[in-house]
Design an enzyme around this catalytic site. Structure first.
Site, PDB file in Angstrom:
ATOM      1  N   TRP A 140       0.620  -2.052   0.165  1.00  0.00           N
ATOM      2  CA  TRP A 140       0.334  -0.084   0.262  1.00  0.00           C
ATOM      3  C   TRP A 140       1.019   1.280   0.166  1.00  0.00           C
ATOM      4  O   TRP A 140       2.199   1.151   1.238  1.00  0.00           O
ATOM      5  CB  TRP A 140      -0.791  -0.003   0.805  1.00  0.00           C
ATOM      6  N   HIS A 148      -7.741   1.841   1.787  1.00  0.00           N
ATOM      7  CA  HIS A 148      -9.129   0.136   2.062  1.00  0.00           C
ATOM      8  C   HIS A 148      -9.676   0.607   2.755  1.00  0.00           C
ATOM      9  O   HIS A 148      -9.596   1.339   3.732  1.00  0.00           O
ATOM     10  CB  HIS A 148      -7.830  -1.021   2.006  1.00  0.00           C
ATOM     11  N   ARG A 189      -4.148   6.039  -2.483  1.00  0.00           N
ATOM     12  CA  ARG A 189      -3.178   5.534  -2.437  1.00  0.00           C
ATOM     13  C   ARG A 189      -2.127   6.854  -3.440  1.00  0.00           C
ATOM     14  O   ARG A 189      -2.097   6.920  -4.377  1.00  0.00           O
ATOM     15  CB  ARG A 189      -2.967   4.070  -3.612  1.00  0.00           C
ATOM     16  N   GLN A 220     -13.211   1.394  -3.469  1.00  0.00           N
ATOM     17  CA  GLN A 220     -13.894   0.651  -3.020  1.00  0.00           C
ATOM     18  C   GLN A 220     -14.950  -0.004  -2.391  1.00  0.00           C
ATOM     19  O   GLN A 220     -15.779   1.010  -1.490  1.00  0.00           O
ATOM     20  CB  GLN A 220     -12.332   0.029  -2.257  1.00  0.00           C
TER      21      GLN A 220
END
Length: 312
Positions: A148, A171, A197, A211
Site C-alpha cells: 500500500w 482500503h 493511494r 472500493q
C-alpha cells in the site's frame, strides 16, 4: 410634417393596433430598414450640413425612441391579452441532472447486498494507523506494508503529546475493524467508500478511487459461504449475462487462506475482480473475538473496475 407630429401619429397608430400582425406593419412603416419614415429621415440627415444635423438630429432620435417604447408596451399588452393559460397543464419539470456513474453503481451494489441481508456501514476517510494496518495483521515492520503506497497525514498536537499516526485510508477494511470492536457476532456487513493511494496515475492506477469491502462473521462460516455470496452477487450485478467465477490462491495479510476472485462473462476472458479469504485469526484476536468460536470471510473489490466491465 414636423418630426414631433410624425412621432405623435406613430404612437397613436401603435396604441390602436389590434394584434401582433397590425403592430408589425406599423413598425415596418416607421422603422423599416428600407422604406421606414423615421429611417428615411435619418438617411437625409446624414447627407445634410452640420447645422441641420445639430438641430434635427436629437429630435429625430427622441421620436425614434418614443416609437420603439410604444411598440414595446403595446407588444406586451397584446401578448397579455391573447395569452391563454391552461391551469390544468402540469408545470414544466426542472432538469436536475443525474447521479455520477460511480454513485449509481454503488447504489446498485448496496441494493444487491441488502437483498442478501447485509448491512451497509461507513467510516472515516482519515484513519488511524492502528485500524488501517496494525489491527489487520500488518504491523510496522511487516513486508506487506509495501503493498500500500500511503498518504500520511502530519499529526497536530497543541500539548506536544504523542498522537496516533494518521493517514488517508488505503482500503475500506479499517471500517470493518471499527465495526467489530463495537459489535458482537454474528453479523454481515459491507462498507463502500473512497480510498487513497500514493501512486502514479495510469490506465489501471489512480490516487483516489472507490472500493467495497464485505465481511461476514458467525459460527461455522467457511469458504463455501464466501463462494455462494460472491457468485450470487456477480450473478445479480451482471444480470442477463452468463457469469462464471473461479478462485485462485493468493496472499493478503488479514485473511488465511486468501484468494483472488476471477470472473468470466459469456465467452469473454477471465478477469481478476476481487480479493477475498477467511478472516485471519490474528484479526479476530485484535478485536477480542475467540477464533475457536467465531469464523468469517472478507472480500473487497474496486467499484470502478465493476463499472468498466459492466458498461464497457
Amino acid at each position: 410634417m414636423e418630426l414631433e407630429e410624425i412621432g405623435k401619429q406613430a404612437v397613436a397608430e401603435i396604441k390602436e393596433a389590434k394584434d401582433a400582425d397590425s403592430l408589425e406593419k406599423i413598425k415596418v412603416k416607421y422603422l423599416g430598414r428600407k422604406q421606414g419614415i423615421i429611417t428615411d429621415i435619418f438617411k437625409r440627415l446624414a447627407e445634410s450640413d452640420l447645422e441641420e444635423k445639430r438641430k434635427r438630429g436629437p429630435v429625430a432620435q427622441r421620436v425614434k425612441s418614443d416609437i420603439e417604447e410604444a411598440i414595446s408596451v403595446r407588444t406586451g399588452e397584446i401578448k397579455g391579452k391573447n395569452e391563454y393559460v391552461d391551469v390544468t397543464v402540469p408545470p414544466k419539470r426542472e432538469e436536475t441532472g443525474h447521479l455520477h456513474l460511480v454513485t449509481q453503481v454503488e447504489n446498485d451494489i448496496r441494493r444487491i447486498f441488502e437483498g442478501m441481508n447485509f448491512s451497509v456501514i461507513d467510516g472515516p476517510e482519515i484513519e488511524e494507523e492502528k485500524y488501517n494496518f496494525d489491527s489487520l495483521n500488518i504491523p510496522a515492520d511487516h513486508p506487506a506494508r509495501e503493498m500500500w503506497d500511503t498518504f500520511w497525514v502530519k499529526p497536530v498536537s497543541a500539548s506536544g503529546e504523542k498522537k496516533s499516526k494518521y493517514l488517508l485510508r488505503t482500503h475500506t477494511s479499517p471500517v470493518q475493524v471499527r465495526y467489530m470492536e463495537r459489535h458482537k457476532p454474528p453479523f454481515q456487513i459491507i462498507s463502500p467508500g473512497r480510498v487513497f493511494r500514493y501512486e502514479a496515475t495510469d490506465a489501471s492506477h489512480e490516487t483516489n478511487f472507490h472500493q467495497l469491502e464485505g465481511l461476514m462473521i458467525g459460527r461455522g462460516i467457511s469458504l463455501a459461504n464466501l463462494k455462494f455470496v460472491i457468485e450470487e452477487f456477480f450473478r445479480r450485478f451482471f444480470e442477463g449475462t452468463p457469469v462464471k467465477v473461479q478462485f485462485r490462491s493468493s496472499y493478503f495479510p488479514f485473511v488465511e487462506p486468501g484468494v483472488e476472485v476471477d470472473v468470466k462473462l459469456g465467452d469473454g476472458k477471465w478477469l481478476e475482480m476481487a480479493g477475498a479469504g477467511m478472516v485471519h485469526p490474528s484479526v479476530l484476536k485484535a478485536v477480542k473475538y475467540d477464533p475457536s468460536k467465531w469464523q468469517g470471510f472478507a472480500f473487497g473489490f474496486g467499484i470502478e473496475r465493476l463499472i468498466m466491465v459492466k458498461y464497457g
